[in-house]
Design a protein around this motif. Sequence first.
Motif, short mmCIF file in Angstrom:
data_model
loop_
_atom_site.label_atom_id
_atom_site.label_comp_id
_atom_site.label_asym_id
_atom_site.label_seq_id
_atom_site.Cartn_x
_atom_site.Cartn_y
_atom_site.Cartn_z
N ALA A 1 0.87 -1.19 0.00
CA ALA A 1 0.00 0.00 0.00
C ALA A 1 0.89 1.22 0.00
O ALA A 1 2.06 1.17 0.39
N ASP A 2 0.36 2.32 -0.45
CA ASP A 2 1.12 3.57 -0.43
C ASP A 2 1.60 3.84 0.99
O ASP A 2 0.84 3.77 1.95
N ARG B 1 -0.30 6.11 3.27
CA ARG B 1 -1.53 5.52 3.81
C ARG B 1 -1.24 4.57 4.95
O ARG B 1 -1.97 4.52 5.94
#
Length: 544
Positions: free
Chosen positions: A39-40, A43
């Motif tokens: 995930a980024d 985030r």
Amino acid sequence: MADHDLGKEASVDEYPHRTKNSPGQTEFHQDREVGDEVADIARVEKVYNKLDRRILPALWILYFLCSAIRSNVGLAQTMNIEQGHNLGPVLNITPRQISTGLALFYVCYVIFDVPANLIMTKLRPHVWLARIAIGVGIVGTFYTAMRAAWSFYLLRLLLGIVIAGMWPGMAYYLTLFYPPSRTGKRIGRYFTAAQVSAAVVGLVSAGFQKMDGLGGLVGFQWMFLLYGLVGFLFGIALLWWLPDRPLAPGETRSVTAWRKWIPQSPPALTGDDAMIHYQDLTRVYHRRTWGLNDFVRIITDWRAWPLVIMYFGVVGVGIGVQSYGTVIIKGTNPNLSGVELSLLFAPIWIMDLIAILLVTPFSDRFHHYRALFFSVPVCIQIAGLLVTTFAGSAENPWPRYGGLLMVGFGLGPTVPICMTWTNEIFQPRHGEVGVAAAAALVSGLGNLGSILTTYALYTGWPEDSKIGPKQYRKSNLVMVGILCASILASLLQTILLKKFGSGPTKLSSASSTTDGESAYIDKAAEREQQQRGLGRLFGGRVGL
């Protein structure tokens, strides 16, 4: 329950970070955890920050109240001493009996610490932590009714039983939501509660001394009563405040039988946040069955024993200063009043707090150098004890008080670093139950140091407690000795880990995974393979 069947052995192709050595053998990178998708990073950090806001304040207040109730007996020894309303005269007990009572708490703590933490892995962890707060509050309230040595001994024993597993339990609870090398800073954050508690309890005790005689209670009885009631009410609130262990997407929690009577706390994360958290930690926190062989393998792992010695020294000194701080200050300056002693006790723990906030973030950033971040503060403690022992004079005792401030500063980061290092070593090797058992083992056996300093030193050592220029000198030097042992243990641990490593171990057939949860690799661990250094320490998107 997950993207892959947990009862099925995953292939090398499914997890590209595995490498095959020979038929039947799979090599795993060390010190790594689990996950599927990236995930980024911004985030991911937001998810962990959201967890911080939900979990850390609750753990902080829990530790604050339990520390206050556990340690306020030390302050009661000198509260309203001028009126003869301190602990000894009111209960008609001797300093030696007070030392015995202080030590009995840690005897029960040592005995029940490991069983309590293992029970926590089988139950709902947030309910177990709430149970601890409720039990401590009830026993703390009963402290008000103490009238003789037998009731003092009994309540100290009961307090040791109900509070057992709290400290390692909180460290274990964090590993359900965070990768191990993210826990140091967070353990340090809620560990500040002990320092703030010691400082606040010391300051507030000056106010309780003004309540002496009100309602037929002496000052320290008011202190016991109010802290106990607050602890009980907070324990009830924890049932709704702390989240239960996280579940995989699509999984539901059973609320049958007795579980339907337990309040259901809101989940820590929902929606996309829950999915990102799951992908970042995937299989590490899936529960599995564990058997006696797993437990024996954990407690016989040599990596635990240097940690026990490290913890023995620093927690022994910490509890010794916490239990006898006002007594030591009184020995350096007999002219101080009970209120003055309470006020002088607080700055020791403010120094402790400052050191935690300064050192633990760097300890996480440079987590390959845990021994260095442990040993330097211990050396400061040793220097402080030597100053307290040999500096100053009868005409000018304040340099000796300055030595206690040095001890407080040195104490700060040492206990959080011990527990964080335990998580880092045992989570990759033994998984969830490894963290629970090892943390409890280190905390439980390490608290033998607390028994030593509360029972055998200071007022528990009649010859050393005689009034004079050498009062408590031998006790201080004994604490210097156990701190030296802690430094040597940290150096030994570093050398042995470099030589033999701390990679995953194979779990018994009782495990619900063939290779064990510690065998997989996730993106959180991949990011932590390299030290983060000073970059973005004081700002930026990526935090600790």
